[in-house]
Design a protein around this motif. Structure first.
Motif: not given
Length: 305
Positions: A219-248
């Motif tokens: 729920x907190x991750x999703x809330x941050x995604x929404x906050x990022x959308x609010x902060x960004x100008x049109x055409x702006x980018x949200x870049x997330x670097x994280x663990x890859x759950x599908x990594x072997x």
């Protein structure tokens, strides 16, 4: 878009969760995990205790008092034990050990790189940004900036951009502010939650979220995604670097290693069940691009239409 993960826990996961639910065993696992990290770091040539002690000798308390928002109400999920620290991120101990801990943890990604693994991980993230972003951003906010490890890489990549670092730990922000003074880098350090930054809407070209989501409930991750959308100008980018759950790599971890890891990461199961791509689209972003950042990390970049 990758396939959504099946959140159903495996037998091993259930067994590990059962062990960690027993407080004496959980505390033992945390102590073991911390001891392993410190000893491994110093064997690799990272003077963990020496570097942390040097940071504690700085006048961090003055910066802490300047940056702390006394009216901030901390989310309940944040006030728990993280990374084998009983006080979580709310202490000088953790704030002065973030840098050395990152070097130690990421030294295993590329054995040939050793303690430069953390540098390569963050540099790879910057390389992906440079490739994916058509225009250099002028205003950047690094959510979950901690002591500024990635923030300073963003400055090197985009030296003309205005930088803002947001974090819930005033202790980590104080260390970040000390480092930025030392390097003569101007950063607006903000003591706030990532899901409610208080920053003006439609004011940023790039929002970054680096190694944060695995420390959050879904729920907190999703809330941050929404906050990022609010902060960004049109055409702006949200870049997330994280663990890859599908990594072997994670699939091949022995159960005892996963137990130690989960003892220090209370929301890891939730992160591995997060449909990040789907939730970004729900938050209003276009379908994101996904690039491998390391054998066990990925960079997800979403554009605000």
């Amino acid at each position: 878009m990758t396939d959504t993960l099946n959140p159903a826990p495996t037998l091993t996961t259930r067994l590990i969760n059962g062990v960690l639910a027993i407080q004496p065993l959980a505390k033992w696992a945390k102590r073991q995990a911390r001891q392993m990290m410190v000893e491994r770091a110093e064997k690799l040539g990272v003077p963990w205790r020496e570097e942390a002690a040097a940071l504690r000798r700085r006048d961090l308390e003055t910066l802490h008092q300047t940056l702390e928002n006394p009216d901030l109400v901390y989310p309940e999920y944040y006030l728990t034990s993280f990374h084998a620290y009983e006080e979580g991120n709310m202490s000088w101990e953790v704030a002065t050990e973030v840098e050395v801990a990152s070097k130690a943890v990421h030294a295993s990604i590329w054995p040939e790189e050793g303690v430069r693994g953390d540098t390569k991980l963050r540099q790879n993230f910057c390389n992906i940004l440079k490739e994916r972003l058509p225009v250099p951003p002028k205003n950047i906010v690094d959510i979950g900036s901690s002591v500024g490890l990635t923030t300073f890489y963003l400055h090197a990549l985009y030296p003309e951009a205005k930088l803002t670092g947001v974090d819930l730990s005033p202790y980590c922000l104080a260390v970040g502010a000390s480092r930025s003074q030392e390097r003569n880098i101007e950063v607006n350090w903000v003591h706030a939650a990532g899901e409610a930054t208080g920053l003006p809407e439609v004011s940023f070209d790039l929002v970054t979220l680096v190694l944060v989501c695995h420390e959050l409930p879904i729920a907190a991750s999703c809330a941050i995604f929404r906050e990022a959308h609010r902060l960004l100008r049109s055409g702006g980018h949200l870049a997330i670097m994280e663990m890859n759950p599908k990594s072997e790599v994670f699939a091949q971890f022995p159960p005892y290693v996963m137990a130690l890891l989960k003892s220090t990461e209370p929301y890891l199961d939730e992160y591995f069940a997060l449909d990040m791509e789907g939730e970004l689209v729900k938050a209003g972003f276009d379908t994101p691009t996904i690039d491998d950042n390391s054998p066990r990390h990925r960079t997800v970049i979403a554009v605000k239409p």
